[in-house]
Design an enzyme around this catalytic site. Sequence first.
Site, PDB file in Angstrom:
ATOM      1  N   HIS A  98       0.844  -1.199   0.000  1.00 25.99           N
ATOM      2  CA  HIS A  98       0.000   0.000   0.000  1.00 25.99           C
ATOM      3  C   HIS A  98       0.873   1.241   0.000  1.00 25.99           C
ATOM      4  O   HIS A  98       1.887   1.303   0.707  1.00 25.99           O
ATOM      5  CB  HIS A  98      -0.955   0.027   1.196  1.00 25.99           C
ATOM      6  CG  HIS A  98      -0.300  -0.234   2.514  1.00 25.99           C
ATOM      7  ND1 HIS A  98       0.049  -1.502   2.926  1.00 25.99           N
ATOM      8  CD2 HIS A  98       0.105   0.616   3.500  1.00 25.99           C
ATOM      9  CE1 HIS A  98       0.612  -1.428   4.122  1.00 25.99           C
ATOM     10  NE2 HIS A  98       0.662  -0.160   4.486  1.00 25.99           N
ATOM     11  N   HIS A 100       1.151   5.144   0.946  1.00 23.53           N
ATOM     12  CA  HIS A 100       0.573   6.198   1.790  1.00 23.53           C
ATOM     13  C   HIS A 100       0.690   7.535   1.054  1.00 23.53           C
ATOM     14  O   HIS A 100       1.796   7.921   0.654  1.00 23.53           O
ATOM     15  CB  HIS A 100       1.359   6.348   3.094  1.00 23.53           C
ATOM     16  CG  HIS A 100       1.260   5.187   4.039  1.00 23.53           C
ATOM     17  ND1 HIS A 100       0.420   5.176   5.118  1.00 23.53           N
ATOM     18  CD2 HIS A 100       1.919   4.004   4.074  1.00 23.53           C
ATOM     19  CE1 HIS A 100       0.573   4.037   5.799  1.00 23.53           C
ATOM     20  NE2 HIS A 100       1.471   3.311   5.176  1.00 23.53           N
TER      21      HIS A 100
HETATM   22  P1  5GP Z   1       1.715   0.209   7.354  1.00 21.34           P
HETATM   23  O1  5GP Z   1       2.350   0.431   8.706  1.00 21.34           O
HETATM   24  O2  5GP Z   1       1.431  -1.241   7.101  1.00 21.34           O
HETATM   25  O3  5GP Z   1       2.470   0.872   6.246  1.00 21.34           O
HETATM   26  O4  5GP Z   1       0.347   0.993   7.411  1.00 21.34           O
HETATM   27  C1  5GP Z   1      -0.888   0.388   7.551  1.00 21.34           C
HETATM   28  C2  5GP Z   1      -1.898   1.508   7.605  1.00 21.34           C
HETATM   29  O5  5GP Z   1      -3.187   0.919   7.480  1.00 21.34           O
HETATM   30  C3  5GP Z   1      -1.887   2.300   8.912  1.00 21.34           C
HETATM   31  O6  5GP Z   1      -1.665   3.675   8.603  1.00 21.34           O
HETATM   32  C4  5GP Z   1      -3.252   2.040   9.523  1.00 21.34           C
HETATM   33  O7  5GP Z   1      -3.792   3.185  10.119  1.00 21.34           O
HETATM   34  C5  5GP Z   1      -4.085   1.607   8.320  1.00 21.34           C
HETATM   35  N1  5GP Z   1      -5.129   0.661   8.621  1.00 21.34           N
HETATM   36  C6  5GP Z   1      -5.001  -0.467   9.372  1.00 21.34           C
HETATM   37  N2  5GP Z   1      -6.172  -1.119   9.423  1.00 21.34           N
HETATM   38  C7  5GP Z   1      -7.059  -0.396   8.696  1.00 21.34           C
HETATM   39  C8  5GP Z   1      -8.439  -0.574   8.365  1.00 21.34           C
HETATM   40  O8  5GP Z   1      -9.096  -1.531   8.761  1.00 21.34           O
HETATM   41  N3  5GP Z   1      -9.007   0.375   7.580  1.00 21.34           N
HETATM   42  C9  5GP Z   1      -8.308   1.448   7.104  1.00 21.34           C
HETATM   43  N4  5GP Z   1      -8.978   2.314   6.339  1.00 21.34           N
HETATM   44  N5  5GP Z   1      -7.019   1.644   7.392  1.00 21.34           N
HETATM   45  C10 5GP Z   1      -6.396   0.739   8.177  1.00 21.34           C
END
Ligand code: 5GP
Length: 139
Positions: A98, A100
């Site tokens: 993903h 950001h």
């Molecule tokens: P990572 O640390 O994996 O790069 O970021 C994961 C992101 O996914 C985090 O910013 C977190 O807030 C977001 N996130 C986690 N679970 C959910 C969810 O169920 N729905 C949404 N919309 N965002 C999520």
Amino acid sequence: MGTIFSQIVDGDIPARIVYEDETTVAFLDANPLAPGHTLVIPKEEYEQLNDVPDDVASDLYAVIHELVPIVEDSVDADASTVAFNNGEAAGQEVPHVHCHIVPRFEGDGGGPIHAVAGDRPDLSDGELDEIAETIESRA
Ligand code: 5GP
């Protein structure tokens, strides 16, 4: 059961979806770092960028390219930080690649991308040459 993001793609859990096409979805982050914090994902589940096939990567980048100015304008941002946590050691928590898009504002107290790594290495010219040659030979 797939990742939490696959469940969003499948409509099994709710999300504020802001864009969707055949291969790609974008939705608001549930714990935003800034207003408009958006995640852009391939619908298919790939853990890291390294796993994403070329055609899916092209689609993903095209959507990021289109959405960045739209997200910025939608929240009157001055700029944005656009980044992937690519792998657990880099802070990736959801194993579904993903991007950001984090809108940034003058004086928001945040830092640049240079702030994400730990101590800077002290590399000699020889070491830098060797690293560059290794990457170049594999690119
Ligand atoms: P990572 O640390 O994996 O790069 O970021 C994961 C992101 O996914 C985090 O910013 C977190 O807030 C977001 N996130 C986690 N679970 C959910 C969810 O169920 N729905 C949404 N919309 N965002 C999520």
